[in-house]
Design an enzyme around this catalytic site. Structure first.
Site, PDB file in Angstrom:
ATOM      1  CB  ALA A   1      -5.062   1.467  10.865  1.00  0.00           C
TER       2      ALA A   1
ATOM      3  CE  LYS B   1       2.328  -2.635   8.228  1.00  0.00           C
ATOM      4  NZ  LYS B   1       3.162  -1.602   7.579  1.00  0.00           N
TER       5      LYS B   1
ATOM      6  CD1 TRP C   1       8.924  -3.115  -4.142  1.00  0.00           C
ATOM      7  CD2 TRP C   1      10.156  -3.891  -5.834  1.00  0.00           C
ATOM      8  NE1 TRP C   1      10.080  -3.624  -3.608  1.00  0.00           N
ATOM      9  CE2 TRP C   1      10.853  -4.108  -4.623  1.00  0.00           C
ATOM     10  CE3 TRP C   1      10.744  -4.292  -7.037  1.00  0.00           C
ATOM     11  CZ2 TRP C   1      12.111  -4.716  -4.587  1.00  0.00           C
ATOM     12  CZ3 TRP C   1      12.000  -4.901  -6.998  1.00  0.00           C
ATOM     13  CH2 TRP C   1      12.666  -5.109  -5.783  1.00  0.00           C
TER      14      TRP C   1
ATOM     15  CG  PHE D   1       3.981  -9.602  -5.859  1.00  0.00           C
ATOM     16  CD1 PHE D   1       4.979  -9.833  -4.929  1.00  0.00           C
ATOM     17  CD2 PHE D   1       3.001  -8.664  -5.546  1.00  0.00           C
ATOM     18  CE1 PHE D   1       5.016  -9.156  -3.722  1.00  0.00           C
ATOM     19  CE2 PHE D   1       3.025  -7.984  -4.351  1.00  0.00           C
ATOM     20  CZ  PHE D   1       4.036  -8.230  -3.427  1.00  0.00           C
TER      21      PHE D   1
ATOM     22  CE  LYS E   1      -2.533   0.311   3.599  1.00  0.00           C
ATOM     23  NZ  LYS E   1      -1.648   1.143   4.418  1.00  0.00           N
TER      24      LYS E   1
ATOM     25  NE  ARG F   1      -0.160   5.167   8.663  1.00  0.00           N
ATOM     26  CZ  ARG F   1      -0.419   3.902   8.977  1.00  0.00           C
ATOM     27  NH1 ARG F   1      -0.824   3.575  10.177  1.00  0.00           N
ATOM     28  NH2 ARG F   1      -0.264   2.948   8.078  1.00  0.00           N
TER      29      ARG F   1
ATOM     30  CG  PHE G   1      -3.570  -2.534   9.217  1.00  0.00           C
ATOM     31  CD1 PHE G   1      -2.497  -3.333   8.850  1.00  0.00           C
ATOM     32  CD2 PHE G   1      -3.561  -1.969  10.484  1.00  0.00           C
ATOM     33  CE1 PHE G   1      -1.445  -3.589   9.734  1.00  0.00           C
ATOM     34  CE2 PHE G   1      -2.516  -2.217  11.376  1.00  0.00           C
ATOM     35  CZ  PHE G   1      -1.465  -3.025  10.999  1.00  0.00           C
TER      36      PHE G   1
ATOM     37  CB  THR H   1       5.095   0.090  -2.563  1.00  0.00           C
ATOM     38  OG1 THR H   1       5.893  -0.429  -1.496  1.00  0.00           O
ATOM     39  CG2 THR H   1       5.889   0.070  -3.852  1.00  0.00           C
TER      40      THR H   1
END
Length: 557
Positions: free
Chosen positions: A275, A107, A411, A383, A73, A96, A303, A75
């Site tokens: 969150a 994470k 990415w 991906f 997210k 954030r 999230f 990214t």
């Protein structure tokens, strides 16, 4: 650029050629007198010196329910901003700040990944400009002042058994969840039970992120409830008379941080509530400052849409008096296959059946965004293991259901990989949206929670423990029931049970405790097994981190 061995996020970030922060400020039309430099590539902005009204349109990036497979997210948020920049849009990112808890835990960081990152990545993910340390200090200063007040005679008659203010630490440490203070005799203080939360769960973090000015910050700090008297009356920070001291500790941190993406797009990184246990959005003052400086502000909420996006809409947008003009929902084929029952170890194998079983999770998050009156855009984050057949399944599903979808590959390609998404976002920004909150704050606590459970989670209803029922009665007695709701819930499931993946049905949510956060301006409802002080995993990310003889960090993602 192609490499025989893919570079890590840290290697990509350290190889990036950064522009001096003064150049970034110039490109964003930030006046020099508003800039406070923290070295070559970081700065704080004095928002009071940014003239104008916040008119920039807000693009919110959210996601499906997170999985260990990763959704990307942050990214996509960064990559989308870079793509808009490539399309000659005046854009800023508003993110954030990362917490050391997930950085050192499981994470990871919160600066994006690959060629879609905010930099300097290492600095931002570690101590940055010290904002989280300032929030930790202010929180613990208040805790010390509370205990000192009791020790010095307790003029306010604070009941040590009913203090709800906890100490905090910006690291995952389960051993500190329950502690006893003041042992060792009369000169060591008054013994009582206490505990630690992680810094990002502190009400001061929420206050920090929801305050609209330094004066408003001080006012909100004064309104914090720290506990109750022996006669069960609330005790506020203003009763202790220390809101001024706490504001002094936060005055520099309260200024938004300016950095850049790898491609040189200006980025404000400020505030960092989780969150799942807090409201999950960056600071209002950073978002509003970005809206003064840019035509488009790309921001994210933590999230899935059931957590960060819901709180963005019902708490942040409400308190900040603005609305998102577009919402992007990030998902991946890998994540949807996990929601369809595939183990993480088997995600590289094509599995169309599992993919189709997992799509309902995405459908529910899209329905949630529509409930707020906004038509969402799906960002399918690519991906390397995705197969053409799997991609076709998602694209055909979207076409059949008249859903906007864009393949993204930020990415690997940076902004170039987000151009398709950026063009769709620009189309949506030209269309009027009918944004609305899901509930009125004047609704009862029970009605507000039930609305979230039914319209956002897809559950049947809510059960309240006896403790929660007593707390609701107390909250109503004091007139605090007119505040919005901040649900503390597992991020892994739409329910309060982490193992229920996909789109579960027929479940109820159990609210076990309700904590008033009057400074932040919401009521925190604890559900399930959610913890406000997480623990470290069996093999924390810290095990891979090191520093070489040249003083360079290695193993940071």
């Amino acid at each position: 650029m192609t490499f025989t061995k893919p570079l890590t996020d840290l290697e990509i970030a350290t190889k990036a050629k950064l522009k001096p922060i003064t150049d970034i400020a110039d490109s964003a039309k930030i006046p020099f007198e508003a800039l406070e430099q923290y070295g070559k590539y970081k700065a704080k902005i004095d928002a009071t010196k940014i003239i104008g009204k916040p008119t920039g349109k807000v693009v919110l990036v959210t996601a499906t329910s997170p999985t260990p497979a990763g959704e990307g997210k942050s990214t996509v948020t960064v990559g989308l901003a870079d793509a808009l920049n490539q399309l000659k849009q005046k854009v800023m990112v508003a993110l954030r700040e990362p917490s050391l808890g997930p950085v050192m835990g499981i994470k990871g960081g919160a600066t994006g990944g690959g060629y879609a990152q905010v930099v300097p990545m290492e600095d931002i993910n570690l101590h940055f400009t010290g904002d989280l340390h300032a929030i930790t200090t202010a929180n613990n200063a208040l805790a010390a002042l509370i205990d000192n007040h009791i020790y010095q005679g307790n003029e306010l008659k604070v009941d040590p058994r009913r203090i709800i203010w906890k100490r905090v630490l910006d690291i995952n440490d389960r051993a500190l969840r329950k502690v006893v203070l003041g042992l060792g005799g009369p000169v060591q203080g008054v013994p009582r039970e206490d505990g630690f939360d992680i810094t990002v769960a502190s009400e001061i973090m929420a206050v920090f992120c929801l305050a609209t000015s330094l004066e408003n910050l001080k006012e909100r700090l004064a309104n914090i409830v720290i506990g109750y008297t022996y006669s069960k009356e609330p005790v506020f920070v203003r009763d202790l008379g220390v809101e001024g001291a706490l504001t002094v500790l936060l005055k520099d941190a309260f200024k938004p941080n300016l950095v850049q993406t790898i491609e040189g797009t200006p980025a404000l990184v400020h505030g960092g509530p989780f969150a799942n246990i807090a409201h999950g959005c960056n600071s209002i003052i950073a978002t509003q400052t970005a809206r003064k400086l840019a035509d488009i502000v790309v921001t994210e909420a933590g999230f899935g849409a059931d957590l960060g996006a819901e709180k963005f809409m019902n708490i942040k947008a409400r308190q900040g008096s603005f609305a998102p003009s577009a919402v992007v929902v990030v998902t991946t084929i890998r994540a949807l296959k996990m929601h369809g029952g595939v183990e993480k170890s088997a995600l590289s194998t094509e599995n169309v059946v599992a993919l189709k079983k997992g799509i309902p999770n995405l459908e529910k998050h899209l329905d949630t965004i529509r409930n707020f009156g906004i038509e969402p855009i799906v960002a399918l984050n690519r991906f390397i293991t995705d197969t053409e057949q799997e991609i076709d399944v998602i694209l055909n599903w979207a076409k059949d259901n008249n859903i906007r979808i864009a393949r993204t590959n930020v990415w690997e390609e940076g902004g170039k990989g987000g151009l398709e998404l950026a063009r769709q976002v620009l189309e949506v920004l030209e269309q009027p949206q009918q944004f609305t909150s899901l509930y009125e704050v004047s609704n009862t606590i029970e009605q507000k929670i039930t609305t979230i459970v039914q319209k956002v989670y897809g559950g049947e209803g809510v059960q309240f423990t006896e403790q929660a029922k007593k707390q609701i009665a107390q909250i109503k007695k004091f007139g605090w029931d007119v505040l919005p709701i901040c649900m503390a819930k597992t991020q892994y499931s739409l329910s309060d049970q982490p193992h229920l993946l996909g789109r579960p049905e027929g479940f109820t949510i159990t609210v076990r405790e309700i904590i008033p956060k009057l400074g932040a301006g919401f009521l925190v409802c604890l559900t399930g097994e959610i913890m406000t002080m997480p623990g470290l995993p069996k093999e924390p990310a810290a095990l891979a981190m090191d520093i070489n003889k040249n003083g360079e960090t290695i193993g940071l993602f």
